[in-house]
Scaffold this motif. Structure first.
Motif, PDB file in Angstrom:
ATOM      1  N   SER A 100       0.828  -1.200   0.000  1.00 49.48           N
ATOM      2  CA  SER A 100       0.000   0.000   0.000  1.00 49.48           C
ATOM      3  C   SER A 100       0.868   1.258   0.000  1.00 49.48           C
ATOM      4  CB  SER A 100      -0.930  -0.010   1.215  1.00 49.48           C
ATOM      5  OG  SER A 100      -1.583   1.215   1.340  1.00 49.48           O
ATOM      6  N   LYS A 101       1.926   1.249   0.803  1.00 47.81           N
ATOM      7  CA  LYS A 101       2.826   2.412   0.852  1.00 47.81           C
ATOM      8  C   LYS A 101       3.567   2.591  -0.461  1.00 47.81           C
ATOM      9  CE  LYS A 101       3.383   2.517   5.831  1.00 47.81           C
ATOM     10  NZ  LYS A 101       4.277   2.383   6.974  1.00 47.81           N
ATOM     11  N   PHE A 102       3.989   1.471  -1.097  1.00 43.65           N
ATOM     12  CA  PHE A 102       4.644   1.576  -2.396  1.00 43.65           C
ATOM     13  C   PHE A 102       3.693   2.148  -3.439  1.00 43.65           C
ATOM     14  CE2 PHE A 102       7.959  -1.696  -1.285  1.00 43.65           C
ATOM     15  CZ  PHE A 102       9.029  -0.838  -1.464  1.00 43.65           C
ATOM     16  N   ARG A 106       4.269   5.467  -5.453  1.00 40.59           N
ATOM     17  CA  ARG A 106       4.261   5.469  -6.922  1.00 40.59           C
ATOM     18  C   ARG A 106       3.269   6.500  -7.453  1.00 40.59           C
ATOM     19  NH1 ARG A 106       1.545   0.660  -8.704  1.00 40.59           N
ATOM     20  NH2 ARG A 106      -0.232   2.034  -8.513  1.00 40.59           N
ATOM     21  N   ASP A 107       2.104   6.575  -6.828  1.00 41.41           N
ATOM     22  CA  ASP A 107       1.072   7.512  -7.268  1.00 41.41           C
ATOM     23  C   ASP A 107       1.466   8.964  -7.026  1.00 41.41           C
ATOM     24  OD1 ASP A 107      -0.432   5.346  -8.033  1.00 41.41           O
ATOM     25  OD2 ASP A 107      -1.682   5.352  -6.215  1.00 41.41           O
ATOM     26  N   ASN A 108       2.349   9.198  -6.061  1.00 38.82           N
ATOM     27  CA  ASN A 108       2.705  10.563  -5.703  1.00 38.82           C
ATOM     28  C   ASN A 108       4.103  10.986  -6.136  1.00 38.82           C
ATOM     29  OD1 ASN A 108       0.300  11.447  -4.272  1.00 38.82           O
ATOM     30  ND2 ASN A 108       0.827   9.807  -2.844  1.00 38.82           N
ATOM     31  N   ILE A 109       4.778  10.147  -6.917  1.00 40.32           N
ATOM     32  CA  ILE A 109       6.105  10.528  -7.396  1.00 40.32           C
ATOM     33  C   ILE A 109       5.965  11.782  -8.247  1.00 40.32           C
ATOM     34  CG2 ILE A 109       7.969   9.895  -8.986  1.00 40.32           C
ATOM     35  CD1 ILE A 109       7.818   7.105  -7.895  1.00 40.32           C
ATOM     36  N   GLY A 110       6.791  12.728  -7.975  1.00 43.39           N
ATOM     37  CA  GLY A 110       6.753  13.986  -8.707  1.00 43.39           C
ATOM     38  C   GLY A 110       5.854  15.012  -8.057  1.00 43.39           C
ATOM     39  N   SER A 111       5.044  14.586  -7.103  1.00 44.93           N
ATOM     40  CA  SER A 111       4.211  15.565  -6.412  1.00 44.93           C
ATOM     41  C   SER A 111       4.963  16.042  -5.179  1.00 44.93           C
ATOM     42  CB  SER A 111       2.873  14.936  -6.014  1.00 44.93           C
ATOM     43  OG  SER A 111       3.061  14.036  -4.949  1.00 44.93           O
ATOM     44  N   SER A 112       4.293  16.800  -4.375  1.00 49.47           N
ATOM     45  CA  SER A 112       4.962  17.346  -3.201  1.00 49.47           C
ATOM     46  C   SER A 112       4.852  16.415  -2.000  1.00 49.47           C
ATOM     47  CB  SER A 112       4.364  18.710  -2.849  1.00 49.47           C
ATOM     48  OG  SER A 112       2.979  18.547  -2.570  1.00 49.47           O
ATOM     49  N   ALA A 113       4.562  15.128  -2.250  1.00 49.01           N
ATOM     50  CA  ALA A 113       4.432  14.176  -1.150  1.00 49.01           C
ATOM     51  C   ALA A 113       5.751  14.059  -0.409  1.00 49.01           C
ATOM     52  CB  ALA A 113       4.029  12.805  -1.688  1.00 49.01           C
TER      53      ALA A 113
END
Length: 183
Positions: A100-102, A106-113
């Protein structure tokens, strides 16, 4: 696959030899094409020689990565005198959490996460993989990627590369996570 012994060293030698011979054959074909524009004969010979080996390459590579990575990790855990606990329910719960964390990462790569992590100094040293283990795992998977790029055609290379990546994640994350849970 029954014609190849499944010991990691034998599988590795087979894969290395296959890649070397295929690479030399490609070079020879390229050299021959300089003298004759009709390279169909060289291509036919290449296909007839390597077709049976290339058709089994993906499965051989997967088997090698599974066995070699497992052997590396087993030797490491043996060296630190770790005995596996077979509490599979706890392992499955933790694996789902990690997955779930991966997926979130993955979904937030490139965002400000922001990604939180433990500093290595906060973790007991016996819960960390050794540099030698990490380097060995990375090397065998890097070589697998190099072989894949040489031996696979464009139609199936992405599938083989994906299986190599899954193998790397499995042996870095899942298997070591099991160790951390057992600890």
């Amino acid at each position: 696959m029954s014609h190849i012994n499944s010991h990691p060293k034998i599988l590795n030698n087979h894969l290395i030899l296959l890649a070397e011979l295929y690479s030399q054959t490609l070079k020879l074909s390229a050299d021959l094409s300089e003298y004759d524009n009709d390279i169909s004969f060289a291509n036919d010979v290449k296909k007839s020689i390597f077709l049976s080996y290339l058709s089994k390459y993906s499965e051989t590579e997967k088997q090698y990565l599974l066995k070699a990575s497992g052997e590396i990790l087993d030797q490491f855990y043996l060296s630190i005198k770790h005995e596996k606990n077979l509490n599979t329910d706890a392992i499955q719960i933790h694996l789902r959490t990690v997955k779930s964390k991966f997926n979130h990462l993955r979904d937030n790569i490139g965002s400000s996460a922001s990604i939180s992590h433990n500093e290595p100094s906060e973790m007991p040293s016996d819960q960390l993989l050794s540099v030698n283990v990490t380097t060995s795992l990375l090397k065998i998977h890097r070589r697998a990627v190099e072989r894949c790029l040489l031996l696979c055609d464009q139609n199936n290379s992405s599938e083989v590369l994906k299986s190599i990546g899954v193998s790397l994640l499995t042996h870095f994350v899942s298997n070591h996570l099991e160790y951390a849970i057992d600890y």
